[in-house]
Design an enzyme around this catalytic site. Structure first.
Site, short mmCIF file in Angstrom:
data_model
loop_
_atom_site.label_atom_id
_atom_site.label_comp_id
_atom_site.label_asym_id
_atom_site.label_seq_id
_atom_site.Cartn_x
_atom_site.Cartn_y
_atom_site.Cartn_z
N ASP A 1 -2.74 5.72 -3.09
CA ASP A 1 -3.09 6.73 -2.09
C ASP A 1 -1.90 7.64 -1.82
O ASP A 1 -2.05 8.68 -1.18
CB ASP A 1 -3.49 6.04 -0.78
CG ASP A 1 -4.94 5.60 -0.80
OD1 ASP A 1 -5.68 6.04 -1.69
OD2 ASP A 1 -5.33 4.81 0.08
N TRP B 1 0.86 -1.18 0.00
CA TRP B 1 0.00 0.00 0.00
C TRP B 1 0.91 1.25 0.00
O TRP B 1 1.93 1.28 0.69
CB TRP B 1 -0.90 0.00 1.25
CG TRP B 1 -1.66 1.28 1.37
CD1 TRP B 1 -2.78 1.63 0.68
CD2 TRP B 1 -1.32 2.40 2.19
NE1 TRP B 1 -3.17 2.90 1.01
CE2 TRP B 1 -2.29 3.41 1.95
CE3 TRP B 1 -0.29 2.66 3.10
CZ2 TRP B 1 -2.26 4.65 2.58
CZ3 TRP B 1 -0.27 3.90 3.73
CH2 TRP B 1 -1.24 4.87 3.47
N ASP C 1 -14.41 2.11 -4.75
CA ASP C 1 -13.30 1.77 -3.86
C ASP C 1 -13.44 0.34 -3.32
O ASP C 1 -14.52 -0.26 -3.38
CB ASP C 1 -13.31 2.78 -2.69
CG ASP C 1 -11.93 3.01 -2.10
OD1 ASP C 1 -11.02 2.22 -2.39
OD2 ASP C 1 -11.78 3.99 -1.34
#
Ligand code: DGJ
Length: 730
Positions: free
Chosen positions: A548, A199, A478
């Site tokens: 992100d 991530w 999402d």
């Protein structure tokens, strides 16, 4: 492009513009691979079969000791009759054994490319654009048939492969493995590249020489994942961006996958790719069939860059669909990092108004507009508007945004449920779970069981009714956790191993129905950033939130790595505030903009806090992006300098007709007493002259490519430059 069968030699020859893929039938039975790579004219290559050394290998026929499954290059190998390498499939028979051997039965060559039932796939727009070979193999003893599919596409140096396994017997079969392909190369002089990360650090480029044994990547997470992407490529040892051979393998699938290369005892290399066999079991009752996802193989002798451009063009034009495949993507402002969950209608309108003043075209309302969602502990599944925050509802807010001359977009996370939600209280068995075990939460949420048709129908209805309730023209879809306790309350014990793949089939149905019911809506997928950046999702949603992590320096690596397979038109890229929320680094607005303009551009910060100077700079960025977006979104990408190799990154986008180009140069840290770099461009027409718009200076395309361009002086850390060239017309 053509597919030819030489009946005399029993050889299949698939040709694209620059490549050949050849395999033949040994003894009319075993499909054996002969060549994939640069185009050859003749099919007469059966003498390339080399039984080779035979130490310790079994033979198919004692009269022909050299015919060993262990040493030959197979098209779709099984296990149990002599080949000890990674099999493409394993079927368990009713008697508990797993020995099978597929033999050639027949083949057909069709115009066009048939759709894959329930699965995303590359498509041909007309029958003339593609040709497909369907090869039928069978083990009559086991009652197992395999239909292998190979498609060649006009204008693309790709071979698209998939397999369908059918129970033709009278007893049930269990598939313990059903990969999309296996492919044997006669040597191991390769380096392996793949895209790995985590991530906020997705798709970093990893490169290593092949070694003896198995090496590969996989995901057991129920999603293609941030950690590994369903892609690998074999490179000739010194292959670079623009030279050497690159053999790419990309799986059109969004769930758990496995991809690997095995170098065997004789130095041959077997590549396998498909649904991850780990945890996978599929029961085939008599007459039932199982369709694997497809894998797209791309070959280029123009290096990694050549391979990437094949994938970019194919995925942009023949995988992505809908209005926004070809339409320019709007510049957007998203409120997530501006407000997180804390907003009301006035705050949203203020941000939108500030965006409108800059020329931004679309406002996106992110998480927090539904149920009672003031943080991430509640309300997923309750897709009705939170009247505390938006008392006049969504349509009122969307209309307020529309009155500013902007479009309105909305965030959803449809596949999830919060334990604290009306949906969960009403249907506690609608999530993936195993009876009597803990339901592990991740980000305080559980995953809805999309292997159940009624759950999929609920999602289709819930999302559709919101989309019908207001003028919404963009959706951010999402998905913020990976699968644990993979089990379904609706499947019998013998089918629990099907849950994860049935989930993907359910997801694809949901996406197909919603995207086709709302063809005017631009869908952007997201999974905590780029956790499901894969070709499967791109079939339904032409762009994905890349990561992100919006820090400009980190994004250089993320966007560079992503571009190894995926086009810039697939990448969402936004300017966010500094210090950056993920790495707390401050970079100038100019560099944040230059990096974000290499994808689908937008902002993700509180625009009402911009100073006048920042407003002016941002307005200029938006205006400039509108000028060059067709280049970024539809052009050919050339990578010039790699962020994985040094302090500088450069890439460029060139219009298909070479009439225009945009080059981006990015330098992370300043060095003392350094010379000004000279950047050599690529992809231009050497015969054309190009004017650099910023200065009006005219340069020959040949000079820009072969001698280069001296870059302007840059001062300080985190500097960048975008250079827009337009061909001078006579
Ligand atoms: C994860 C996404 O990647 C973010 O952009 C944002 O939409 C949040 N989810 C919202 O919860």
């Amino acid at each position: 492009m053509s597919i030819h069968y030489d009946a005399k030699l029993q050889i299949f020859h698939l040709q694209t513009e620059n490549t050949s893929y050849v395999f033949g039938l040994a003894r009319g039975t075993y499909p054996l691979h002969l060549h994939w790579g640069k185009k050859i004219r003749s099919s007469a290559v059966s003498d390339l079969f080399d039984p080779g050394a035979m130490g310790f290998s079994s033979t198919v026929d004692p009269a022909e000791p050299s015919l060993s499954l262990d040493t030959l290059p197979h098209e779709y190998p099984g296990y149990g009759s002599g080949d000890f390498r990674e099999p493409a499939y394993v079927a368990e028979l009713a008697n508990g054994t797993t020995v099978t051997e597929l033999a050639y039965v027949s083949h057909s060559i069709l115009k066009g490319k048939p759709a894959l039932e329930g699965l995303p796939a590359v498509y041909a727009e007309t029958e003339e654009e593609a040709e497909t070979l369907q090869l039928v193999l069978e083990d009559s003893l086991a009652g197992l048939r395999a239909e292998l599919s190979y498609t060649v596409m006009k204008g693309f140096d790709t071979i698209i492969r998939s397999a369908r396994l059918i129970n033709t017997g009278t007893a049930p079969l269990k598939l313990n493995r059903a990969l999309s392909l296996a492919l044997d190369f006669p040597h191991d002089e390769f380096e392996l590249i793949h895209l790995s990360g985590s991530w906020a650090r997705e798709r970093h480029l990893v490169r290593a020489p092949l070694r003896s044994g198995n090496q590969g990547i996989d995901s057991k997470r129920g999603a293609s994942s941030h950690q590994q992407n369903p892609f690998l490529a074999l490179l000739s040892p010194n292959a670079g961006e623009d030279s050497g051979e690159a053999y790419g393998f990309s799986l059109v699938y969004s769930g758990s996958f496995s991809a690997g290369a095995e170098v065997d005892q004789y130095g041959s290399t077997r590549v396998t790719m498909g649904i991850n066999p780990f945890g996978f079991r599929w029961l085939l009752e008599p007459g039932e069939s199982f369709q694997t996802p497809e894998a797209v193989l791309a070959y280029s002798d123009a290096g990694i860059g050549g391979m990437s451009r094949i994938y970019h063009r194919l995925y942009r034009t023949r995988l992505a669909r809908g209005l926004y495949r070809d339409e320019p993507r709007p510049v957007l402002i998203n409120n997530w990092e501006a407000t997180y969950f804390g907003f009301d209608a006035d705050k949203i309108e203020d941000i939108a108004r500030a965006g409108q003043a800059l020329g931004i075209e679309l406002f996106v309302l992110d998480d927090g507009w539904f149920g009672r969602r003031d943080d991430d502990t509640t309300s997923l599944g309750d897709w009705f508007v939170d009247k505390r925050k938006l008392p006049q509802g969504l349509s009122d807010l969307a209309e307020r945004v529309n009155r500013l001359g902007m479009q309105f977009g909305l965030w959803f996370e449809p596949e999830m449920v919060s334990p604290d939600s009306e949906l969960y209280r009403a249907h506690p068995d609608w999530c993936l779970h195993v009876p009597d075990r803990r339901r592990s939460q991740s980000r305080n949420q559980l995953i809805l069981d999309l292997s159940r048709p009624e759950v999929c129908d609920y999602i289709i209805d819930a999302v559709s009714s919101v989309l019908s309730s207001a003028p919404i023209t963009y959706v951010k879809w999402d998905m913020n956790r990976h699968m644990t306790e993979i089990g379904s309350a609706s499947l019998p014990p013998g089918r629990q191993g099907e849950t994860a793949h049935r989930y993907m089939l359910g997801l694809y149905r949901v996406m197909e129905e919603i995207t086709s019911s709302f063809p005017h809506v631009l869908f952007e997928s997201c999974s905590g950033g780029g956790g499901r950046f894969d070709p499967g999702i791109l079939h339904y949603m032409p762009q994905t939130w890349t990561s992100d992590n919006t820090d400009a320096v980190e994004r250089l690596k993320i966007q560079y790595g992503t571009s190894i397979v995926y086009p810039a038109s697939a990448m969402g890229a936004h300017i966010s505030a500094v210090p950056n929320h993920q790495v707390h680094r401050s970079t100038p607005l100019s560099m944040r903009g230059d990096v974000a303009m290499s994808g689908n551009f937008g902002y993700e910060l509180d625009l009402t806090r911009f100073t006048e100077q920042e407003q002016a700079e941002a307005a200029a960025q938006v205006a400039f992006y509108k000028e060059i977006r067709s280049l970024v979104q539809q052009g050919d990408m050339y990578r010039l300098l790699s962020p994985f190799e040094g302090n500088e990154t450069a890439w460029m986008f060139v219009a298909e007709d070479q009439s225009e180009a945009l080059a981006g140069y990015f330098r992370v840290l300043a060095g003392p007493n350094t010379a000004r770099p000279r950047l050599r461009l690529q992809g231009l027409d050497p015969e054309k002259d190009y004017v650099l718009k910023e200065t009006g200076t005219v340069y020959g395309g040949d000079r820009l490519m072969y001698a280069g361009l001296l870059l302007p002086e840059l001062h300080g850390d985190f500097q960048s430059k975008l250079l827009h060239f337009v061909a001078v017309t006579a």
